[in-house]
Enzyme design. Structure first.
Site: not given
Length: 258
Positions: A13, A91
């Protein structure tokens, strides 16, 4: 024997304010992209705009979704695609360290005599736990892509061509996937990508790109860094099994400098 070969491009990202300030996000802090992160996502989208994608898988966290949506809006092959938001791509959880400084985590790891990137803070996920998520996602992806594309794209397997040597940092956006009609875009996170790369190389016997050391391959990818793989699967009864994987490039970020 028939086989299906497809591309896999992993993208980290874009930057968030937490990234900029050196703070850990993990899973509990669902921060949006910063202004720089939005620009990075735009740059990645422009870089990849002519690359054909057939499937899109994205972490369900905001920073990954914003990055994926920005990439997809630039790419005509994505216009009719429905992205799959998958919590398996979240994550790594950093437990009690989330929201704190990355430097503090480094010092905790050093005090424990462990490598910073492999260290598990209290209540955080271990590397093994993250790897199990990666393995589960890869299996789901193989079955979905196999089910969707095998009938039209499965072909008799021949000796694969020797890949041209490409730089792990610089090259063209379609390196490794020119003429490959099946290609998955996966937008996720830095720590998870690092675990995935180690799993691919150490357990799936993925080749390392020419000129790259394992130290570089296993390092943290920059924001909107790109890693690309070529995967081959075979069908065994009613399931699809991985038969080969090679890496084209890792941690490419030259689009951000353009």
């Amino acid at each position: 024997m028939k086989a299906l070969t497809f591309g896999l491009t992993l993208v980290r990202h874009g930057e968030t304010q937490y990234n900029k300030e050196g703070l850990l996000q993990g899973q509990l802090i669902d921060a949006p992209l910063s202004e720089s992160g939005l620009q990075q996502a735009e740059a990645a989208g422009c870089y990849l705009k002519h690359v054909l994608f057939s499937n899109v898988f994205v972490s369900d966290m905001l920073r990954a979704r914003q990055t994926a949506e920005t990439i997809m809006k630039h790419n005509t092959s994505c216009l009719g695609l429905q992205a799959v938001w998958d919590p398996l791509l979240k994550e790594k959880s950093f437990g009690t360290a989330e929201g704190g400084r990355v430097q503090d985590l480094r010092e905790m790891a050093k005090a424990a005599g462990q490598n910073f990137l492999d260290f598990t803070p209290p209540e955080g996920e271990t590397q093994e736990q993250v790897k199990e998520r990666v393995k589960e996602f890869v299996e789901k992806m193989l079955q979905k892509i196999g089910a969707e594309h095998w009938q039209d794209r499965g072909v008799e397997e021949t000796s694969p061509p020797v890949p041209a040597e490409t730089s792990p940092v610089e090259g063209t956006a379609d390196d490794g996937v020119r003429g490959v009609p099946v290609h998955a875009l996966v937008v996720t996170h830095g720590a998870l990508m690092r675990v995935a790369l180690r799993f691919f190389v150490d357990e799936l016997h993925c080749s390392v790109p020419p000129g790259s050391s394992k130290e570089h391959v296993f390092s943290l990818s920059p924001n909107t860094g790109l890693c690309r793989f070529i995967i081959t699967v075979r069908k065994e009864e009613h399931t699809f099994k991985l038969s080969g994987i090679r890496c084209v490039f890792v941690h490419r970020g030259d689009h951000v400098q353009q």
